[in-house]
Design a protein around this motif. Structure first.
Motif, mmCIF file in Angstrom:
data_model
loop_
_atom_site.group_PDB
_atom_site.id
_atom_site.type_symbol
_atom_site.label_atom_id
_atom_site.label_comp_id
_atom_site.label_asym_id
_atom_site.label_seq_id
_atom_site.Cartn_x
_atom_site.Cartn_y
_atom_site.Cartn_z
ATOM 1 N N VAL A 191 0.846 -1.193 0.000
ATOM 2 C CA VAL A 191 0.000 0.000 0.000
ATOM 3 C C VAL A 191 0.879 1.240 0.000
ATOM 4 N N ILE A 192 0.685 2.076 -1.021
ATOM 5 C CA ILE A 192 1.489 3.284 -1.190
ATOM 6 C C ILE A 192 0.585 4.496 -1.019
ATOM 7 N N LYS A 193 0.856 5.307 -0.006
ATOM 8 C CA LYS A 193 0.095 6.528 0.200
ATOM 9 C C LYS A 193 0.580 7.609 -0.748
ATOM 10 N N ILE A 194 -0.350 8.296 -1.374
ATOM 11 C CA ILE A 194 -0.041 9.456 -2.204
ATOM 12 C C ILE A 194 -0.390 10.682 -1.369
ATOM 13 N N GLU A 195 0.637 11.472 -0.995
ATOM 14 C CA GLU A 195 0.424 12.545 -0.031
ATOM 15 C C GLU A 195 0.876 13.907 -0.565
ATOM 16 N N ARG A 196 0.313 14.925 0.063
ATOM 17 C CA ARG A 196 0.654 16.302 -0.282
ATOM 18 C C ARG A 196 2.058 16.627 0.224
ATOM 19 N N PRO A 197 2.921 17.217 -0.618
ATOM 20 C CA PRO A 197 4.263 17.583 -0.136
ATOM 21 C C PRO A 197 4.180 18.556 1.041
ATOM 22 N N GLY A 198 5.090 18.405 1.974
ATOM 23 C CA GLY A 198 5.164 19.332 3.107
ATOM 24 C C GLY A 198 4.336 18.927 4.296
ATOM 25 N N THR A 199 3.039 18.656 4.075
ATOM 26 C CA THR A 199 2.148 18.351 5.194
ATOM 27 C C THR A 199 1.656 16.914 5.186
ATOM 28 N N GLY A 200 1.452 16.351 4.004
ATOM 29 C CA GLY A 200 0.973 14.983 3.910
ATOM 30 C C GLY A 200 -0.457 14.820 4.390
ATOM 31 N N ASP A 201 -0.807 13.609 4.730
ATOM 32 C CA ASP A 201 -2.114 13.278 5.280
ATOM 33 C C ASP A 201 -2.383 14.162 6.502
ATOM 34 N N GLU A 202 -3.587 14.787 6.554
ATOM 35 C CA GLU A 202 -3.916 15.644 7.701
ATOM 36 C C GLU A 202 -3.754 14.925 9.035
ATOM 37 N N MET A 203 -3.932 13.607 9.035
ATOM 38 C CA MET A 203 -3.839 12.853 10.283
ATOM 39 C C MET A 203 -2.438 12.926 10.886
ATOM 40 N N ARG A 204 -1.432 13.246 10.084
ATOM 41 C CA ARG A 204 -0.070 13.383 10.615
ATOM 42 C C ARG A 204 0.017 14.504 11.652
ATOM 43 N N SER A 205 -0.853 15.503 11.560
ATOM 44 C CA SER A 205 -0.756 16.681 12.429
ATOM 45 C C SER A 205 -1.490 16.520 13.754
ATOM 46 N N TYR A 206 -2.223 15.440 13.923
ATOM 47 C CA TYR A 206 -3.026 15.264 15.136
ATOM 48 C C TYR A 206 -2.132 15.006 16.357
ATOM 49 N N SER A 207 -2.725 15.092 17.527
ATOM 50 C CA SER A 207 -2.037 14.739 18.766
ATOM 51 C C SER A 207 -2.799 13.590 19.426
ATOM 52 N N PRO A 208 -2.113 12.808 20.271
ATOM 53 C CA PRO A 208 -0.735 12.953 20.728
ATOM 54 C C PRO A 208 0.264 12.537 19.656
ATOM 55 N N LYS A 226 2.854 0.819 5.604
ATOM 56 C CA LYS A 226 2.634 1.386 4.267
ATOM 57 C C LYS A 226 3.877 2.142 3.778
ATOM 58 N N ARG A 227 3.809 2.583 2.526
ATOM 59 C CA ARG A 227 4.852 3.412 1.941
ATOM 60 C C ARG A 227 4.256 4.782 1.641
ATOM 61 N N SER A 228 5.104 5.766 1.347
ATOM 62 C CA SER A 228 4.610 7.127 1.127
ATOM 63 C C SER A 228 5.328 7.798 -0.029
ATOM 64 N N ILE A 229 4.513 8.392 -0.920
ATOM 65 C CA ILE A 229 5.013 9.225 -2.010
ATOM 66 C C ILE A 229 4.437 10.623 -1.816
ATOM 67 N N ALA A 230 5.288 11.634 -1.856
ATOM 68 C CA ALA A 230 4.832 13.019 -1.773
ATOM 69 C C ALA A 230 4.843 13.620 -3.168
ATOM 70 N N ILE A 231 3.669 14.077 -3.617
ATOM 71 C CA ILE A 231 3.568 14.643 -4.961
ATOM 72 C C ILE A 231 2.439 15.662 -4.996
ATOM 73 N N ASP A 232 2.654 16.767 -5.674
ATOM 74 C CA ASP A 232 1.637 17.796 -5.861
ATOM 75 C C ASP A 232 0.715 17.359 -6.996
ATOM 76 N N LEU A 233 -0.482 16.941 -6.658
ATOM 77 C CA LEU A 233 -1.409 16.433 -7.673
ATOM 78 C C LEU A 233 -1.923 17.526 -8.609
ATOM 79 N N LYS A 234 -1.708 18.800 -8.234
ATOM 80 C CA LYS A 234 -2.132 19.897 -9.105
ATOM 81 C C LYS A 234 -1.041 20.302 -10.091
ATOM 82 N N ALA A 235 0.130 19.723 -9.963
ATOM 83 C CA ALA A 235 1.223 20.031 -10.892
ATOM 84 C C ALA A 235 0.862 19.552 -12.296
#
Length: 372
Positions: free
Chosen positions: A32-49, A65-74
């Protein structure tokens, strides 16, 4: 050989329903490869704790899982992803309808690149219908599907469900079921398909008994009016003398007889069909007369369908849970680890790795354009 070994999943989803479906798939052997926004990624990364650089929530849902950061609007985003899409079996996304199409990543476009692609879209209301573009969350889906109305007290005030029922029961699980069915169908036809997972649609199955009552007899249930919504003394939550709670479900007569004997209910109230409200009040008075420890001892080993209400900290340390070893696997983030989410996949079908890590944002971006 794990059942999904060799299956590649591109996961464009964030937060809960899609990522949890992806977790189930990776635990059964899929890549499973996550396609994420560069810089911030999945919003869940910012949650606490926090757990390491990201949140503990993110780690639980994205173990292995694995992670690819790519701007989908590019302008070249689709071109960068094409080699991966050609070699992908399943795509999961949960944007609002039309977003993936505007990005050039809709099913019509991608199925031309890869006709075997199974394309799973998870949304609140589905790809069609007047609410398809409505912004909403779990609580709203429950409200619109009629389920929230059944959680209320006898005055009808809905209760607040403190778990993500729609996201998981009506999003994650239907997505997983349909992806697996689509993989089986593809073995026979060689063709992929588009899956339209509507969380609101899928909630109705949870109210099967209410639908039966309503459609067949016109007796649409309301809070406090039906067996499982508070009308019966045989399916209730009763408060104990020291502020604890007993969940009582002695619906069948054989269990009810045991229950009445154990709590020493007045003989005049044991035929609860005569006056359910009086029986309910009588049971409540008996349970309120003694502390939680007393009732735990009384019901221990008895066939009465009763259990003391545990808090979450107590539940994970329950001797039965410990004996079942459901929290023996772990997820790591950097040097930190916590017990992994006990996904509902039998040990015979699940990756046996005791510790897996959550992906660092963009750690596998080298796969883009490489055909890897």
């Amino acid at each position: 050989m794990l059942p999904l070994a060799g299956i590649r999943v591109l996961d464009f989803s964030t937060l809960l329903p899609g990522p949890m479906a992806g977790l189930f798939l990776v635990e059964a052997g899929a890549e499973v490869i996550k396609i994420e926004r560069p810089g911030t990624g999945d919003e869940m990364r910012s949650y606490s704790p926090r757990l390491g650089e990201d949140s503990a929530n993110f780690a639980l849902l994205n173990r292995g899982k694995r992670s690819i950061a790519i701007d989908l609007k590019a302008p070249d985003a689709v071109a960068q992803l094409t080699s991966l899409i050609e070699r992908t079996d399943v795509l999961i996304e949960q944007f609002r309808p039309g977003v993936m199409e505007r990005l050039g990543l809709g099913y019509a476009a991608l199925s031309k690149i890869n006709p075997r692609l199974i394309y799973c879209s998870i949304t609140g209301f589905g790809q069609t219908g007047p609410r398809r573009d409505m912004a909403a969350h779990d609580l709203n889906y429950l409200a619109l599907a009629g389920l929230l109305s059944l959680t209320g007290d006898r005055e009808g005030t809905p209760g607040m469900p403190h778990m993500s029922i729609a996201d998981i029961a009506a999003g994650t699980y239907p997505a997983l079921i349909n992806v697996l069915l689509a993989l089986l169908q593809r073995q026979r036809t060689g063709q992929g398909c588009r899956l339209d997972i509507s969380m609101t649609d899928n909630l109705f199955v949870l109210a099967y008994w209410g639908l039966a009552d309503g459609f067949a007899a016109g007796a649409w249930p309301t809070a406090g009016s039906a067996l499982t919504t508070g009308a019966s003394p045989r399916y209730q939550i009763y408060r104990t003398a020291d502020g604890g709670y007993l969940s009582a479900g002695p619906i069948e007569q054989r269990f009810w007889d045991v229950f009445c004997r154990l709590i020493e209910l007045d003989e005049a109230l044991r035929d609860d069909a005569k006056d359910p409200a009086a029986a309910r009040a009588g049971v409540a008075a008996r349970i309120a007369a003694y502390p939680t420890a007393h009732w735990r001892q009384v019901f221990e080993g008895q066939d009465a369908c009763c259990a003391i209400v545990a808090n979450l900290a107590e539940a994970v340390r329950d001797p039965h849970v410990v004996a079942r070893k459901i929290f023996d696997r772990h997820v790591s983030a950097g040097a930190e680890t916590i017990p992994a989410l006990p996904v509902p996949i039998d040990a015979a079908l699940r990756d046996s790795a005791v510790i897996k890590s959550a992906p660092r944002l963009g750690a596998d971006s080298g796969l883009v354009g490489s055909g890897g």
